[in-house]
Design an enzyme around this catalytic site. Structure first.
Site, PDB file in Angstrom:
ATOM      1  N   ASP A 205       0.845  -1.192   0.000  1.00  0.00           N
ATOM      2  CA  ASP A 205       0.000   0.000   0.000  1.00  0.00           C
ATOM      3  C   ASP A 205       0.883   1.245   0.000  1.00  0.00           C
ATOM      4  OD1 ASP A 205       1.065   0.256   2.526  1.00  0.00           O
ATOM      5  OD2 ASP A 205      -0.853   0.394   3.558  1.00  0.00           O
ATOM      6  N   ASP A 207       1.526   4.675   2.253  1.00  0.00           N
ATOM      7  CA  ASP A 207       1.230   5.331   3.523  1.00  0.00           C
ATOM      8  C   ASP A 207       1.642   6.794   3.446  1.00  0.00           C
ATOM      9  OD1 ASP A 207       0.593   2.781   5.135  1.00  0.00           O
ATOM     10  OD2 ASP A 207       2.585   2.354   4.318  1.00  0.00           O
ATOM     11  N   ASP A 299      -3.209   4.653   2.646  1.00  0.00           N
ATOM     12  CA  ASP A 299      -3.515   5.109   4.001  1.00  0.00           C
ATOM     13  C   ASP A 299      -3.150   6.576   4.117  1.00  0.00           C
ATOM     14  OD1 ASP A 299      -4.354   2.609   4.806  1.00  0.00           O
ATOM     15  OD2 ASP A 299      -2.415   2.031   5.653  1.00  0.00           O
TER      16      ASP A 299
HETATM   17  P1  TTP Z   1       1.934  -1.114   6.644  1.00  0.00           P
HETATM   18  O1  TTP Z   1       1.524  -0.200   5.551  1.00  0.00           O
HETATM   19  O2  TTP Z   1       0.959  -2.202   6.970  1.00  0.00           O
HETATM   20  O3  TTP Z   1       3.320  -1.846   6.368  1.00  0.00           O
HETATM   21  P2  TTP Z   1       4.609  -1.390   5.543  1.00  0.00           P
HETATM   22  O4  TTP Z   1       4.399  -0.067   4.873  1.00  0.00           O
HETATM   23  O5  TTP Z   1       5.758  -1.501   6.470  1.00  0.00           O
HETATM   24  O6  TTP Z   1       4.782  -2.534   4.468  1.00  0.00           O
HETATM   25  P3  TTP Z   1       3.917  -2.750   3.107  1.00  0.00           P
HETATM   26  O7  TTP Z   1       4.865  -2.556   2.000  1.00  0.00           O
HETATM   27  O8  TTP Z   1       3.407  -4.145   3.208  1.00  0.00           O
HETATM   28  O9  TTP Z   1       2.812  -1.750   3.095  1.00  0.00           O
HETATM   29  O10 TTP Z   1       2.186  -0.290   7.984  1.00  0.00           O
HETATM   30  C1  TTP Z   1       3.077   0.811   8.040  1.00  0.00           C
HETATM   31  C2  TTP Z   1       3.218   1.289   9.452  1.00  0.00           C
HETATM   32  O11 TTP Z   1       2.045   1.940   9.886  1.00  0.00           O
HETATM   33  C3  TTP Z   1       3.455   0.148  10.435  1.00  0.00           C
HETATM   34  O12 TTP Z   1       4.669   0.373  11.125  1.00  0.00           O
HETATM   35  C4  TTP Z   1       2.344   0.229  11.409  1.00  0.00           C
HETATM   36  C5  TTP Z   1       1.830   1.638  11.238  1.00  0.00           C
HETATM   37  N1  TTP Z   1       0.414   1.780  11.612  1.00  0.00           N
HETATM   38  C6  TTP Z   1       0.101   2.607  12.683  1.00  0.00           C
HETATM   39  O13 TTP Z   1       0.997   3.207  13.287  1.00  0.00           O
HETATM   40  N2  TTP Z   1      -1.208   2.750  13.042  1.00  0.00           N
HETATM   41  C7  TTP Z   1      -2.221   2.111  12.404  1.00  0.00           C
HETATM   42  O14 TTP Z   1      -3.388   2.277  12.767  1.00  0.00           O
HETATM   43  C8  TTP Z   1      -1.871   1.246  11.288  1.00  0.00           C
HETATM   44  C9  TTP Z   1      -2.926   0.490  10.527  1.00  0.00           C
HETATM   45  C10 TTP Z   1      -0.550   1.116  10.930  1.00  0.00           C
HETATM   46 MN    MN Z   2       2.634   0.320   3.787  1.00  0.00          MN
HETATM   47 MN    MN Z   3      -0.437   0.944   5.521  1.00  0.00          MN
END
Ligand code: TTP
Ligand code: MN
Ligand code: MN
Ligand code: MN
Length: 375
Positions: A205, A207, A299
């Site tokens: 995803d 972020d 996100d």
């Molecule tokens: P992710 O997007 O799930 O994981 P990622 O970006 O490390 O790997 P990917 O390539 O699979 O997307 O989560 C990113 C960070 O966001 C993770 O350290 C947890 C944090 N997080 C929060 O701090 N609060 C929340 O409510 C959520 C859902 C995630």
């Molecule tokens: Mn991510």
């Molecule tokens: Mn995420």
């Protein structure tokens, strides 16, 4: 004894000093095996066992070169008997019978399939499995199944959402969000967090953190941004949650939930991509192959500037790194760390930070750049 975090950090630094060229293949074989067992344990409700396998995989990931002998393994911290046995098996035979057996299990396969649907957690996946459902087709065709809007979107866009997101796609989405945000509020600061900030080349995803140098100006911005993108047909799903920091949260609460309380939207964007007509895919004449867009999970998280360093640290991950860091600060420093603040339980006060470096300093740790947080 020393905490795993400290052990890990000093040991990691030693390894980095003796760094050699890395053989990629076998390393992934070992990590994948441990991750399979971790998933299987969590599907069975054994969170402790699941974490033990995650820890072992994380130790392997931070090694400077591939493990080749069981003697090397015995010198590593954080390896339980079970993890050791599995790694030994793979080193000796090239595969682990236990891991092979797990990946063949119908329950494991089904749980993996279902939990990969956006909006479906362990509980729901397990319930569906118990009800005899086995495939996405089963879910799509079921008459009595009650899906949430989120799960409906997750199921509808399953294939796209389980394709990796590239760095270029992530940058494009961040730029789209920035442009729209600036049209409403010049000076808005947009940051790509998550795996991409740690230097990963692809992710599941995108972020994105949203803030503004003037505290409070960020309030209400997200709904305008989403509304604008929606009117341009760029949003397939969104679910706006308002900020709940003040009514649902106190920093010294014993809550172990990792969910934070920022204004946010876990959304699905409709991203234009180059049409496949003309390249290799054109031999396939299904309507899918001429689709010129891709569903991408995004996100969006809004943070006041006073909490931004904590949000940045929290949202950069990895999840395992965050878990270890929070455990370290709680056990060793008697401080509660989350994505909003650091709370000193002895002094009974919140510690203000202007950047990530401040937070590492409070914790008595050397600063770790995002690329060192992939554990
Ligand atoms: P992710 O997007 O799930 O994981 P990622 O970006 O490390 O790997 P990917 O390539 O699979 O997307 O989560 C990113 C960070 O966001 C993770 O350290 C947890 C944090 N997080 C929060 O701090 N609060 C929340 O409510 C959520 C859902 C995630
Ligand atoms: Mn991510
Ligand atoms: Mn995420
Ligand atoms: Mn992920």
């Amino acid at each position: 004894g020393r905490s795993p975090m400290l052990l890990h950090i000093s040991w990691f630094t030693e390894c980095m000093a003796a760094r050699e060229p890395v053989k990629i293949e076998p390393r992934h074989l070992l990590e994948d095996a441990l991750e399979t067992l971790s998933k299987e344990a969590s599907f069975c409700g054994s969170d402790g066992r699941s974490l033990a396998f995650i820890r072992a995989a994380s130790v392997l990931r931070s090694l400077p070169s591939t493990l080749t002998t069981i003697e090397e393994l015995n010198r590593l911290p954080g390896f339980g008997e079970h993890s050791k046995r599995v790694v030994q098996e793979i080193l000796e035979d090239g595969f682990s019978a236990e891991v092979e057996r797990v990946t063949q299990k119908e329950k494991y396969q089904t749980m993996k399939l279902f939990t990969n649907i956006f909006g479906v957690g362990m509980k729901t996946a397990n319930r569906w499995y118990q009800e005899g459902l086995r495939s996405l087709g089963d879910l799509r065709n079921s008459q009595k199944l009650k899906l949430s809007k989120q799960q409906e979107a997750g199921l509808q866009h399953y294939e796209d959402l389980n394709m990796p997101v590239s760095r270029a796609e992530a940058d494009l989405i961040a730029k789209m969000v920035e442009e729209v945000a600036h049209s409403f509020l010049p000076g808005t600061i947009i940051t790509l967090a998550g795996g991409f900030r740690r230097g990963k080349l692809s992710g599941h995803d995108v972020d994105i953190l949203i803030t503004h140098a003037q505290e409070g100006r960020e309030e209400g911005l997200l709904s305008k941004v989403i509304g604008q993108l929606q009117s341009q047909g760029l949003i397939l799903y969104h679910d706006l949650k308002r900020n709940s920091y003040h009514d649902a949260f106190s920093p010294d609460s014993k809550s172990t939930s990792n969910m934070d309380h920022f204004e946010r939207s876990f959304s699905i964007f409709r991203l234009k991509v180059a049409s496949h007509i003309g390249d290799i895919g054109a031999r396939d004449h299904s309507p899918e192959s001429s689709k010129d867009w891709k569903a991408v999970r995004v996100d969006l998280v809004v943070t006041p500037i006073s909490q931004y360093p904590y949000a940045l640290l929290g949202w950069t991950g990895s999840k395992h790194f965050e878990r270890e860091l929070r455990r370290f600060s709680c056990n060793e420093k008697k401080m509660v760390l989350n994505s909003h603040a650091l709370y000193d339980t002895v002094e009974q006060k919140i510690l203000a930070a202007t950047c990530e470096e401040d937070i590492f300093l409070y914790l008595g740790l050397e600063y770790m750049p995002p690329s060192d947080r992939n554990a």
